[in-house]
Design an enzyme around this catalytic site. Structure first.
Site, PDB file in Angstrom:
ATOM      1  N   ASP A 164       0.815  -1.233  -0.086  1.00  0.00           N
ATOM      2  CA  ASP A 164       0.119   0.023   0.002  1.00  0.00           C
ATOM      3  C   ASP A 164       0.767   1.263  -0.094  1.00  0.00           C
ATOM      4  OD1 ASP A 164      -1.650  -2.208   0.485  1.00  0.00           O
ATOM      5  OD2 ASP A 164      -2.429  -1.251   2.456  1.00  0.00           O
ATOM      6  N   GLU A 394       3.978  -8.332  11.817  1.00  0.00           N
ATOM      7  CA  GLU A 394       3.539  -8.205  10.314  1.00  0.00           C
ATOM      8  C   GLU A 394       4.511  -7.703   9.625  1.00  0.00           C
ATOM      9  OE1 GLU A 394       1.007  -4.621  10.450  1.00  0.00           O
ATOM     10  OE2 GLU A 394       0.141  -4.901   8.252  1.00  0.00           O
TER      11      GLU A 394
HETATM   12  C1  2M8 Z   1      -2.139  -4.070   4.934  1.00  0.00           C
HETATM   13  O1  2M8 Z   1      -3.409  -3.217   4.327  1.00  0.00           O
HETATM   14  C2  2M8 Z   1      -4.723  -2.693   4.975  1.00  0.00           C
HETATM   15  C3  2M8 Z   1      -5.443  -1.876   3.554  1.00  0.00           C
HETATM   16  O2  2M8 Z   1      -5.555  -2.775   2.725  1.00  0.00           O
HETATM   17  C4  2M8 Z   1      -4.459  -1.795   5.823  1.00  0.00           C
HETATM   18  O3  2M8 Z   1      -3.202  -1.049   6.140  1.00  0.00           O
HETATM   19  O4  2M8 Z   1      -5.423  -1.196   6.747  1.00  0.00           O
HETATM   20  C5  2M8 Z   1      -1.291  -4.445   3.368  1.00  0.00           C
HETATM   21  O5  2M8 Z   1      -0.284  -4.875   3.912  1.00  0.00           O
HETATM   22  C6  2M8 Z   1      -2.002  -5.645   3.043  1.00  0.00           C
HETATM   23  O6  2M8 Z   1      -1.195  -5.887   1.935  1.00  0.00           O
HETATM   24  C7  2M8 Z   1      -2.642  -6.641   3.824  1.00  0.00           C
HETATM   25  O7  2M8 Z   1      -3.476  -7.432   2.825  1.00  0.00           O
HETATM   26  C8  2M8 Z   1      -3.509  -6.105   5.032  1.00  0.00           C
HETATM   27  C9  2M8 Z   1      -3.642  -7.033   5.881  1.00  0.00           C
HETATM   28  O8  2M8 Z   1      -2.791  -7.773   6.354  1.00  0.00           O
HETATM   29  O9  2M8 Z   1      -2.816  -5.151   5.512  1.00  0.00           O
END
Ligand code: 2M8
Length: 423
Positions: A164, A394
């Site tokens: 992102d 993460e």
């Molecule tokens: C992150 O994305 C979400 C939005 O899509 C967020 O920050 O709220 C990213 O690392 C994405 O690739 C991942 O799927 C998600 C959940 O791990 O977090």
């Protein structure tokens, strides 16, 4: 297996259990209390080690959220999801369960092939039903996200790339006209320090794009051309290319010949697309700006996915390995999400430098497949060392290994069981 490894293995199973919501998983409690598309596909690889039926159901349920147009969305709002922002009221999509309106990297077909090859029994009609849904999703990508000029894949929102907050998206983000946004409350900052997350400038723009797309009633074909954010992404291109190869293999096993021939065509287009992302100035595959018609000037972890995608022309591989060795000398742990020598590199901030273990798995697997076993093993050893030092986070700081973002993370635990312990 050493005691510590045995202990870590136990923790990985516990995390998968904690984040299990019955038939789907959440990436982690608190920060992400919803089902995410590619997180679920990776989660299935982890559940495979404890319960084959549970692993299968994770993938099957994900495909049940498919839109009538074929898209499998990036978020599915199941169960208790009040803690996540932006929620269904922002996306404005009249579906049950509610979903987001964009997609995410299609790792699903690759995960499905892994399950088919490793599960003792899977009911053929159910596998075929899932295969057909994935086939429709891949067709959706080619109809709605293909960048005709290059043959690679565009994203209409940075969240669609899954990476992102990448430096690569700056160019596209600056073009976005800020709409009149209602005041909003970010929920991510209740769980993670602001220095490890995207800034307000990014969030305002993330929400402005959503508003624009919702006003267009999520007409995906139009969005692929007129979204205020459009960038060509090597990450999603490589993952789709590989997923097409795995899908084709499965379609052939099930005698879905017409579909398989169509996928062969997609593979040809995307191979060309991948090669067109070769940035001659920095001698690497990089993201591309389709509006200004120029490459971005930085190397990201996706630049190392050629072998994984199955395109590894000799001159590309040689240059890629040189970048690999150069970057390895700059960090303690591979693979940083962005080139540490780039001026916009940030070691702690989400997708601007930190290491993600599931990306390490893709790079490591690809390298192993082309016989680059030493470097593949470095990817695996670095991943192991990160978990040993900081647990199942993460993401991780590539310079010192400190764990960042959400803790007790599903795909980190899954990839640890599936790849770090068993290359
Ligand atoms: C992150 O994305 C979400 C939005 O899509 C967020 O920050 O709220 C990213 O690392 C994405 O690739 C991942 O799927 C998600 C959940 O791990 O977090």
């Amino acid at each position: 297996m050493s005691n510590t490894t045995e202990h870590l293995k136990k923790s990985a199973f516990e995390i998968l259990k904690q984040n299990d919501r019955g038939e789907y998983s959440v990436p982690t409690r608190g920060l992400y209390p919803v089902q995410f598309n590619w997180d679920s596909a990776f989660a299935a690889l982890g559940y495979l080690w404890s319960n084959q039926n549970r692993a299968w159901r994770e993938l099957e349920l994900l495909t049940e959220a498919q839109w009538p147009d074929g898209m499998i969305p990036h978020i599915i709002f199941r169960g208790e999801h009040e803690g996540y922002f932006p929620g269904p009221a922002v996306w404005r999509i009249p579906s049950t369960p509610p979903t987001s309106g964009i997609t995410q990297p299609p790792f699903l077909a690759t995960a499905l092939r892994h399950l088919v090859e490793n599960c003792d029994t899977l009911e053929t009609p159910r596998v075929v039903a899932v295969l057909k849904r994935i086939h429709r999703w891949h067709c959706w990508f080619m109809e709605n996200r293909l960048d005709d000029n290059s043959g690679a894949i565009r994203v209409v929102h940075p969240w669609e790339s899954g990476r992102d907050n990448l430096v690569d998206w700056n160019q596209g983000m600056l073009r976005i006209p800020l709409t009149d946004l209602e005041e909003y409350q970010r929920r991510d900052l209740e769980h993670v320090k602001a220095a490890q997350r995207p800034g307000k400038m990014e969030y305002d723009r993330y929400l402005s794009i959503i508003k624009f797309c919702a006003d267009l009633q999520w007409d995906q074909k139009a969005l692929g051309k007129v979204s205020p954010f459009l960038m060509v992404d090597p990450g999603i291109t490589a993952i789709l290319l590989r997923a097409n190869r795995d899908l084709k293999y499965l379609l052939e096993i099930h005698q879905l010949i017409k579909e398989s021939e169509q996928i062969s065509g997609f593979i040809g287009t995307l191979e060309k697309g991948w090669r067109n992302l070769w940035n001659p100035k920095i001698k690497a595959i990089t993201a591309y700006d389709p509006i200004e018609q120029k490459w971005v000037d930085g190397i990201s972890s996706a630049s190392f996915l050629g072998p994984y995608a199955g395109v590894h022309d000799a001159f590309m591989t040689t240059a890629t390995l040189e970048h690999f060795d150069r970057i390895r000398n700059q960090v303690k742990y591979l693979m940083p999400s962005y080139d540490p020598e780039h001026p916009s590199f940030e070691a702690d901030r989400y997708w601007r430098g930190p290491v993600w273990l599931m990306i390490n798995r893709l790079i490591g697997k690809g390298f192993a497949e082309i016989g680059e076993t030493e470097r593949a093993e470095i990817m695996r050893q670095d991943s192991l060392a990160l978990v040993q030092q900081s647990g199942f986070c993460e993401y991780y700081n590539p310079l010192n290994g400190v764990g960042l973002g959400g803790k007790s993370f599903t795909w980190t635990a899954a990839v640890f069981l599936d790849w770090v312990l068993a290359l």
